[in-house]
Design an enzyme around this catalytic site. Structure first.
Site, PDB file in Angstrom:
ATOM      1  N   ASP A 160       0.796  -1.231   0.000  1.00 38.98           N
ATOM      2  CA  ASP A 160       0.000   0.000   0.000  1.00 38.98           C
ATOM      3  C   ASP A 160       0.828   1.280   0.000  1.00 38.98           C
ATOM      4  O   ASP A 160       1.986   1.298   0.365  1.00 38.98           O
ATOM      5  CB  ASP A 160      -0.994   0.011   1.173  1.00 38.98           C
ATOM      6  CG  ASP A 160      -0.321  -0.210   2.519  1.00 38.98           C
ATOM      7  OD1 ASP A 160       0.721  -0.898   2.575  1.00 38.98           O
ATOM      8  OD2 ASP A 160      -0.823   0.310   3.532  1.00 38.98           O
ATOM      9  N   GLU A 197      -0.768  -2.133   5.137  1.00 39.27           N
ATOM     10  CA  GLU A 197       0.175  -2.076   6.267  1.00 39.27           C
ATOM     11  C   GLU A 197       0.035  -0.763   7.012  1.00 39.27           C
ATOM     12  O   GLU A 197       0.241  -0.688   8.217  1.00 39.27           O
ATOM     13  CB  GLU A 197       1.613  -2.251   5.763  1.00 39.27           C
ATOM     14  CG  GLU A 197       2.636  -2.527   6.868  1.00 39.27           C
ATOM     15  CD  GLU A 197       2.996  -1.299   7.697  1.00 39.27           C
ATOM     16  OE1 GLU A 197       3.166  -1.436   8.924  1.00 39.27           O
ATOM     17  OE2 GLU A 197       3.119  -0.197   7.121  1.00 39.27           O
ATOM     18  N   ARG A 246      18.754  -7.142  13.771  1.00 39.58           N
ATOM     19  CA  ARG A 246      18.628  -7.110  15.221  1.00 39.58           C
ATOM     20  C   ARG A 246      17.788  -8.291  15.709  1.00 39.58           C
ATOM     21  O   ARG A 246      16.675  -8.494  15.240  1.00 39.58           O
ATOM     22  CB  ARG A 246      17.990  -5.802  15.680  1.00 39.58           C
ATOM     23  CG  ARG A 246      18.043  -5.623  17.185  1.00 39.58           C
ATOM     24  CD  ARG A 246      17.438  -4.301  17.633  1.00 39.58           C
ATOM     25  NE  ARG A 246      17.697  -4.128  19.039  1.00 39.58           N
ATOM     26  CZ  ARG A 246      18.738  -3.470  19.541  1.00 39.58           C
ATOM     27  NH1 ARG A 246      19.585  -2.875  18.733  1.00 39.58           N
ATOM     28  NH2 ARG A 246      18.917  -3.391  20.829  1.00 39.58           N
TER      29      ARG A 246
HETATM   30 NI    NI Z   1       6.443   1.043   5.468  1.00 42.06          NI
END
Ligand code: NI
Length: 404
Positions: free
Chosen positions: A85, A142, A184
């Protein structure tokens, strides 16, 4: 089937596909679609996957697309996710492939994320040097903030319909050199929650405060007390943010209003800290209101959870990126106070969310000047291809991850 160790996707395998990937990325960039509106993008992705021989599933959790590819008799399966998106921002990059939809732009690089995964998809289908199942997840919405694409796809049975042993995803990272990876283990990105607190008192004339319950004084007290939540209640080796972003109350200097309200942004990097913050904020709101004879109404809206990478999968992904680009292009990623809905996938499956440098001069994410760095297209495609091949290593299923 036998796959010789070392026979995995390299950057050079994608050199000839550079222009094609750039074309895909830039055409996605020209046609941005907001959360829940990714009709054309999803259709384009599904069409490409079908063309390359994937079993394609559309409309998962809304406009989500999953491409499934099985090879050999391997029982292991991997999921890799890209988001599709765009954002409601007026583009100001001046590039030739600028957004054709006014007020909408790919300002977070999801056009690049989608293009990179498509690049890997084509390669994996053509070479088929793996043994097991690849699930490529193209996720909508998202940026929705709540009830986002990841949540909807999971609620729609994503992991039951497309079982996987681990899931991987990636976001570009402005400020770091292009083609470098930031990794990480454990918490990577923050949980972001929003709180609205309404203090209800009793209004009246400003000249007769003794006949009122003044919500302005109560809410002022609350704003100051909230500053002690992180400094006094959170373990100093942990970190969190409590920011009062808005404060509203009253309409005239000679009137004491009935109510006043604030909104607060809350960020944390562990579920323990997250729930402690909620508990303290609720407690302060209720007790400070009570101390003033007022009442507090607290609306606590949980946003995306912490993006928490599992140790084994992060070690595995770190090994793969190091093989691909060299140790000098891989570094430890600092904690990122932003949020990302990939966190929901990681609540269900072990996995790793990686960050890929978008260039030191890149404009920040969500800015009208931002643009995805096309130098990364082949790097990202090679990464996903190699990661899948490594994870689904023929005859040695699982070894790669467990011994990473
Ligand atoms: Ni993003």
């Amino acid at each position: 089937m036998t796959i010789q160790p070392g026979n995995f996707a390299e950057l050079s395998d994608f050199a000839l596909r550079r222009d094609e990937l750039r074309h895909i990325r830039q055409s996605l960039h020209s046609n941005p679609e907001l959360s829940f509106e990714e009709h054309q993008t999803a259709a384009y992705v599904a069409e490409k996957l079908e063309e390359w021989g994937y079993e394609v599933h559309r409309n998962i959790g809304g406009l989500g697309v999953v491409g499934r590819l099985q090879q050999g008799d391997g029982t292991r399966s991997i999921a890799i996710r890209a988001d599709m998106d765009a954002l409601p921002i007026e583009e100001a990059t001046g590039v030739s492939y600028v957004s054709r939809s006014p007020g909408k732009m790919h300002a977070c690089g999801h056009d690049g994320h989608t293009a990179m995964l498509l690049g890997a998809a084509e390669y994996l289908a053509r070479t088929r040097r793996f043994n097991g199942t690849v699930n490529l997840i193209f996720q909508p919405a998202e940026e929705a903030g709540s009830n986002s694409g990841a949540q909807r796809m999971i609620a729609d049975g994503l992991f039951q319909r497309f079982p996987c042993d681990a899931i991987f995803g990636l976001h570009n990272h402005p400020g770091a050199p292009a083609g470098t990876f930031l990794m990480r283990s454990g918490a990577l990105m923050a949980a972001g929650d929003t709180v609205r607190i309404k203090i209800k008192g009793r209004g009246g004339h400003a000249s007769r405060p003794h006949l009122t319950i003044d919500p302005i004084v109560a809410v002022s007290n609350l704003v100051m007390s909230l500053q002690t939540v992180v400094s006094r209640s959170i373990n100093p080796i942990e970190t969190a943010v409590v920011t009062v972003g808005t404060i509203r109350g009253g309409s005239a200097s000679n009137v004491i209003p009935d109510q006043a309200e604030i909104s607060v942004s809350v960020r944390s990097f562990s579920s323990q800290v997250r729930s402690l913050l909620e508990q303290r904020i609720r407690q302060l709101a209720a007790s400070i209101a009570e101390a003033h004879g007022a009442t507090a109404e607290v609306e606590y809206e949980l946003g995306y959870p912490v993006v928490s990478n599992s140790e084994q999968e992060t070690a595995f992904a770190t090994k793969v990126v190091t093989e691909l680009v060299g140790a000098d292009r891989v570094s430890v990623c600092p904690l990122i106070p932003g949020s990302e809905d990939f966190a929901y996938f990681l609540e269900h499956k072990p996995g790793c969310f990686l960050r890929l440098g978008n260039g030191e001069k890149s404009a920040p994410l969500h800015s009208p000047q931002y643009d995805f760095n096309d130098e990364n297209l082949t790097v990202g495609a090679a990464l996903w291809a190699r990661l899948a091949e490594r994870y689904l290593l023929a005859g040695q299923g699982g070894e790669d991850v467990e011994h990473a």
